[in-house]
Design a protein around this motif. Sequence first.
Motif, PDB file in Angstrom:
ATOM      1  N   ASP A 220       1.133  -1.191  -0.092  1.00 38.09           N
ATOM      2  CA  ASP A 220       0.010  -0.131  -0.018  1.00 38.09           C
ATOM      3  C   ASP A 220       0.933   1.261   0.096  1.00 38.09           C
ATOM      4  N   ALA A 223      -0.217   4.058   2.843  1.00 35.47           N
ATOM      5  CA  ALA A 223      -0.554   3.083   3.914  1.00 35.47           C
ATOM      6  C   ALA A 223      -1.547   3.434   4.888  1.00 35.47           C
ATOM      7  N   GLY A 226      -2.604   1.546   7.839  1.00 34.18           N
ATOM      8  CA  GLY A 226      -2.436   0.287   7.674  1.00 34.18           C
ATOM      9  C   GLY A 226      -3.867  -0.730   7.553  1.00 34.18           C
ATOM     10  N   GLY A 249       4.427  -1.044   2.916  1.00 37.76           N
ATOM     11  CA  GLY A 249       3.666   0.256   2.670  1.00 37.76           C
ATOM     12  C   GLY A 249       4.869   1.517   2.762  1.00 37.76           C
TER      13      GLY A 249
END
Length: 741
Positions: A220, A223, A226, A249
Amino acid sequence: MNTHLHQNLVGFIWNIANKLRGPYRPPQYRRVMLPLVVLRRLDLVLEATKEQVVAEYLRLSAKGIKDAALDKALSRVAVGGERTQPLYNVSPFTFQKLLGDPPNIANNLIAYIHGFSPRARDIFEKFEFEAEIAKLDEANRLYLVIQEFCSADIDLSPARINNLQMGYLFEELVRKFNEQANEEAGDHFTPREVIRLMVNLVFSGEEEVYKPGIYKSIYDPTAGTGGMLSVSEEFIKNQNPDANLQLFGQEYNPESYALCCSDLLIKDEPIDHLIYGDTLGVKEAKNKANGFVPGDGHPDKQFHYMLANPPFGVEWKAEEDYVREEAAKAGFNGRFGAGLPRINDGSLLFLQHMIAKRHPAPEKGGKAGGDGSKIAIVFNGSPLFTGDAGSGESNIRRWIIENDWLDAVIALPDQMFYNTGIYTYIWLVSNKKPAHRRGKVQLIDGTRHYRKMKKSLGNKRNELADEHIADLVRLYNDHTDGASTALLAPGEAPPATPRVCSKVFDNRDFGYLKVTVDRPLRLNFQASPERLERLKTNATFANLASSKKRKDAAEQQADIAAGQAEQQAILQALAKLDASRLYRSRPAFEKDLNAVLKTAEPKPAAPLRKAILAALSERDPAAEICRDAKGKPEADPELRDSEIVSLPADIALPLPLGYDNETGHEQLLKLVKGHCETYLKTEVLPHVADAWIDHGKTKVGYEIPLTRHFYVYEPPRPLATIEAEIKALEADIMAMLGEVV
């Protein structure tokens, strides 16, 4: 997961947060509560080996051992065989010991945080928690809150809560506190049900991910806290506990980065793959503290699955120099070869970045390939259609669609996000489409797949229920043109016919040609007093009586006088023309004009002759067509128009035109010229018989008009029905007035 324990702990922690009221507003609770939850969990995780770690630290420090060697040795003692990630604390304090010295609790807590291993300490630096400690201490809340966290009602020890359940607890707290701070939550928090839909879509049909022991990477680039990484991991682990997953990420907001790292650290998962920095890149970045990376934090990595929710409609001025330089130098060897979007919305830059991080496509046509990758990204409506043909946005869409990477676009309901009520769209991008999806793009209308929330959270008033997610995933998996749904939006009456929610198109259906249609210039000419007055106000003519000489006043006056004399000579020459004669032929007028201008001294230069013709002319549909030196009709800029022409049905993709809109243009015209002329003949010439196409200006564009494809015309209600309703309302009003009187 023990649901009862989970809910009790969430409730207890929320009650502690309410004790902050006064010094903190509810949207600010997370600044204190989330770091303290992390601290308390780590405190209890390290409790069993605390004394051994401190003793070992003193012994090794006395021998001069430090840095990496010290870190490795202490980690080995601290984990006690139960944790795999480095974590320890060398301070003499624990939460219980902090309560033993109330006057110095603030300084002791700071010393306690400084005693953590480097990566854990970095998390609290990103939280900027020391500032909150001082604020809590001044407000006489610090001791009270620490005391509450030591209560038996909140047992966060590994013996009571395993790593997975603690991860669920922390994610729930992040969600609740971010929802409380809804005025800013949209910058870094995506609603969990939207993430679950994205995850379900991205892993749909991915049978390989469920093989025991399989390795997959998930990434990601924005991010946040998360959520997409953790929900992806949870989704796979629930069905394949033996899967070997690595999460990657990058996040530029320090608090969000700290939360993301905390979630992984709590679950005893590696945080080395999470990078603090700007994914797009910042040239000469000033923020170099705390390990900030001013560019792609994973430059040599490729990932199997990627999910992202980049900021909506946020300008990329800070990254502009870096991005433009990379695009100019690297082209398609970098991330931004296809083009750059407008400066006020950089969301398509993130998609290009993700495409650059893919594994090579699987074997195709006998050629060896790689694992391939699949991407899910959330956009607002802008990337679907913003940008004219040949613009950066259009070229990015063209690059993705012509290479057969766009798999599907799913329209979500409005009012789904905390800080915006706009409609949003999930794009699925893949370089490993199954055979039945190749050459196609699926559009799914999920705008009425929602239920109303019991309580609004900022702009978020709608949410996806499990049945909505399941139905959207079904529509995607079925990949059927014209598929419908039985689900209804709140308050929606059952339609007479099933509501179509899925349509499948060929890639070329989203492309179009923007052709320039010209019409001939027709002018009449006359040296009338009115038009001569217009000449006097013409800038080229008026500038004759001016001077660029500023230092010498005499020379300046001489220039002006000479210019005025030239103006007078021209006007005297033009006065010789018949003021009453209207010319409808430019050659005839130019012949007479040239004859009279021969008497003017000096002879008017070409720009001045052009100004004279412009001032003495007017557009006239009855006039002759003006032609150039080669006898070709001149185009009238005021009558110029553009037409949008679909691509030929038999044209092969990708088109030969380069993304500079120039390379390969001749090859493109060979493929589309006849198609465009046919369109002109059938659609334009019946209305304007003298029109033609300027093929040199033909451009290629791509857009995804999703709303238009699902639009269903609803005829207005009969007038008789409306009239009856108005009369009924009038009767009700009169009845109520009668009661008042």
